[in-house]
Design a protein around this motif. Sequence first.
Motif, PDB file in Angstrom:
ATOM      1  N   VAL A   1       8.473  -8.226 -12.323  1.00  0.00           N
ATOM      2  CA  VAL A   1       8.183  -9.283 -11.451  1.00  0.00           C
ATOM      3  C   VAL A   1       6.558  -9.053 -11.495  1.00  0.00           C
ATOM      4  O   VAL A   1       5.990  -7.804 -11.725  1.00  0.00           O
ATOM      5  CB  VAL A   1       8.608  -9.006  -9.997  1.00  0.00           C
TER       6      VAL A   1
ATOM      7  N   GLU B   1      10.868  -8.077   4.890  1.00  0.00           N
ATOM      8  CA  GLU B   1      10.622  -9.028   4.118  1.00  0.00           C
ATOM      9  C   GLU B   1      10.058 -10.336   5.017  1.00  0.00           C
ATOM     10  O   GLU B   1       9.600 -11.209   4.414  1.00  0.00           O
ATOM     11  CB  GLU B   1      11.703  -9.623   3.421  1.00  0.00           C
TER      12      GLU B   1
ATOM     13  N   GLN C   1      -1.672  -7.663   5.171  1.00  0.00           N
ATOM     14  CA  GLN C   1      -0.474  -8.341   5.553  1.00  0.00           C
ATOM     15  C   GLN C   1       0.142  -8.061   7.164  1.00  0.00           C
ATOM     16  O   GLN C   1      -0.128  -6.707   7.533  1.00  0.00           O
ATOM     17  CB  GLN C   1       0.862  -7.808   4.764  1.00  0.00           C
TER      18      GLN C   1
ATOM     19  N   GLY D   1       7.743  -9.027   0.267  1.00  0.00           N
ATOM     20  CA  GLY D   1       7.589 -10.395   0.684  1.00  0.00           C
ATOM     21  C   GLY D   1       8.182 -11.288  -0.561  1.00  0.00           C
ATOM     22  O   GLY D   1       8.827 -12.363  -0.373  1.00  0.00           O
ATOM     23  N   ALA D   2       7.694 -10.884  -1.410  1.00  0.00           N
ATOM     24  CA  ALA D   2       7.873 -11.781  -2.845  1.00  0.00           C
ATOM     25  C   ALA D   2       9.193 -11.418  -3.443  1.00  0.00           C
ATOM     26  O   ALA D   2       9.935 -12.454  -3.802  1.00  0.00           O
ATOM     27  CB  ALA D   2       6.928 -11.289  -3.989  1.00  0.00           C
ATOM     28  N   ILE D   3       9.935 -10.180  -3.330  1.00  0.00           N
ATOM     29  CA  ILE D   3      11.198 -10.005  -3.886  1.00  0.00           C
ATOM     30  C   ILE D   3      12.313 -10.028  -2.810  1.00  0.00           C
ATOM     31  O   ILE D   3      13.439 -10.114  -3.316  1.00  0.00           O
ATOM     32  CB  ILE D   3      11.373  -8.946  -4.910  1.00  0.00           C
TER      33      ILE D   3
ATOM     34  N   ILE E   1      -3.672 -10.696  -2.974  1.00  0.00           N
ATOM     35  CA  ILE E   1      -3.264 -10.274  -1.750  1.00  0.00           C
ATOM     36  C   ILE E   1      -3.986 -10.090  -0.573  1.00  0.00           C
ATOM     37  O   ILE E   1      -5.263  -9.635  -0.730  1.00  0.00           O
ATOM     38  CB  ILE E   1      -2.544  -8.709  -2.156  1.00  0.00           C
TER      39      ILE E   1
ATOM     40  N   LEU F   1       2.558  -9.645  -9.669  1.00  0.00           N
ATOM     41  CA  LEU F   1       1.734 -10.019  -8.671  1.00  0.00           C
ATOM     42  C   LEU F   1       0.214 -10.171  -9.023  1.00  0.00           C
ATOM     43  O   LEU F   1       0.151  -9.344  -9.730  1.00  0.00           O
ATOM     44  CB  LEU F   1       2.268  -9.234  -7.608  1.00  0.00           C
TER      45      LEU F   1
ATOM     46  N   ALA G   1       3.371  -7.220   0.591  1.00  0.00           N
ATOM     47  CA  ALA G   1       3.188  -8.356  -0.326  1.00  0.00           C
ATOM     48  C   ALA G   1       4.423  -8.251  -1.452  1.00  0.00           C
ATOM     49  O   ALA G   1       5.085  -9.250  -1.682  1.00  0.00           O
ATOM     50  CB  ALA G   1       1.999  -8.468  -1.128  1.00  0.00           C
ATOM     51  N   ILE G   2       5.008  -7.197  -1.949  1.00  0.00           N
ATOM     52  CA  ILE G   2       5.889  -7.156  -2.818  1.00  0.00           C
ATOM     53  C   ILE G   2       7.050  -7.470  -2.223  1.00  0.00           C
ATOM     54  O   ILE G   2       7.974  -8.091  -2.894  1.00  0.00           O
ATOM     55  CB  ILE G   2       5.709  -5.715  -3.790  1.00  0.00           C
TER      56      ILE G   2
END
Lengths: 475, 216
Positions: free
Chosen positions: A281, A299, A291, A193-195, A288, A283, A190-191
């Motif tokens: 950052v 990513e 995934q 995916g976010a950054i 979450i 979250l 998830a991290i």
Amino acid sequence: MAGKTLYDKLWDDHVVRQEDDGTALIYIDRQLLHEVTSPQAFEGLRLANRQPWRVDANLATPDHNVPTTSLEGGVDGIEDPISRIQVQTLNSNTREFGITEYGMGDVRQGIVHVVGPESGATLPGMTVVCGDSHTSTHGALGALAHGIGTSEVEHVLATQCLIQKKMKNMLVRVDGQLQPGVGPKDVVLAIIGAIGTAGGTGYALEFGGQVMRDMSIEGRMTVCNMAIEAGARAGLVACDDRTIEYVKGRPFAPTGDNWEAAVAYWSNLKSDEDAVFDKVVELDGSRIQPQVTWGTSPEMVGSVHDRVPDPALEADPVKSAGISRALEYMGLPPNMAIQDIQVDYVFIGSCTNSRIEDLRAAAQVLKGRKVAASVEQALAVPGSGLVKQQAEAEGLDQIFIEAGFEWRNPGCSMCLAMNADRLPAKKHCASTSNRNFEGRQGAGGRTHLVSPQMAAAAAVAGHFVDVRDLVEVVQ
Amino acid sequence: MSLTLFTQLKAIVAPLDRANVDTDAIIPKQFLKSIKRTGFGPNLFDEWRYLDVGEPGEDCAGRPINPDFVLNQSRYQGAKILLARENFGCGSSREHAPWALKDYGFDVVIAPSFADIFFNNCFKNGILPIVLPEALVDSLFKQVMAQAGYQLDVDLTAQTITLADGTQICFEVDAFRRHCLLNGLDDIGLTLVHQDAIKKYEAKRREQAPWLFSTQ
């Protein structure tokens, strides 16, 4: 003056010499070696007639090439002659230079990033390097750890130092509480995916927040392991009581007075309250979901309840082309529900997810269940001989075998397919490894990165499924 | 090992138009079994360049090539400069990636951004990675694709790139790394000049953290 980050502290304690241009000579406490990226470094030493600066700072184990089927015949039993030469070369190099090696047949042998922490060769506060990008794993213990190239392996062997420029500081704070069935692998995916896969480039990436504090050391290793998939060479987690409890009693851990002194030093291995990060950052951990990656870069990831994206809806032409190319490679139509993706292979293993906790999490899902008939092969590959031994003592091997998994010997295996364990072209694999690059698990193979629970659930269902829909998960 | 690099190079540019090119793509895993530093060039971008699956030690001359792949197009033969997209060289730390690029003939890689470990590994092997702004890289892609035989003139001493139309672009390169590249210096030899400082650090550290020096 602002406080220091954990990275600042680790850096400051290892500066041998600071140059005016910003580069510094940094002392390396531990180098881990494996067979793939070390032969040319040892050859370099020989050619220049140099000796290792500090033999006892090095520890070697073969992992990438080792077979996970039968260990009979040891090194000489490796069928692929080129793989065999590489493992033999590690043996002869460690013998020649007097470096400790956990070789094939030694119960301590395994994936270098499992072996380091497990043996206590990785300790909090150390600088740790290895010719492997997943060295970021060791940052879970509050160590400054990152991958290096072979020239730098040789440099560390010869000088115990590296020429470095200080990285910037980044904090990813994951607060809240994870939902049952959601684990460290889901957090790090998830991290990413976010950054994004380059979001951490140039940074030392510290993971903090309630979710990280509540997480086991094995879980923190899973998260730090994939810092490099977000572009960050080094991942870090503050040292706390869990860390110290984990290290205690391990073969390389300090004892007696040294233990007391070490614990006192380690207790300061956290970012100060007023430390300033170049980038932060945040979250919400409670949001979450499990995934699953759908593309060819880590990513390219989403919740198991998502759909594969539609490149037509992406405005950026480079990104749109990237999505189209990824979907073509993966053989997936735009907008397909991730739960409709059929799984042909399942791989539970790798330096990301092959520790005892990972095997327990997968076994919990598999207990009393069977791998779907449509799954062609399901592999469980423990990260080290000691992990395997522990799992067998707990009866986990029987759960895997009864479910229809193959229970293998330790090694990198199908994470990168340098040994005989390969994903065939066009086959979809639910994999607990770290890279879904084209061809990574075998030429033409289609990798979907997931947690051990989600890989086990996919094995049972024959397609991706929310593990919570399959089984009541106890956190 | 350090290699002496060019100080100035005028050469054909090959455009690799995809982002996040990883080191698994640059040199697939089966070729990492070699215990040498040389001979990786024929397997550079192996899975994109050929239509079959390559094996180490195989003669690549008879293998079926992928005519769509950029390096197989006649207009890019002899290219020494690779033009790439963002995050080039991500993934594995394998130094085999710059070894393969160098062995193939590339001396320069231009991209909007590079992965850290790959970027560092380039300098150790006489490859100059140049970071340019995304818009400029985009414009270079258009120019390269529009004109067969398009060349760039890279001057490491002056830190400039001269475009086909005469426009000059400046690029940044770390002073120490530039110095090492231009002089082909051996990093290990340079570090060993400071061996007294290393020993002094060790003595101090041994007092502060003795457990780091005790063997099992």
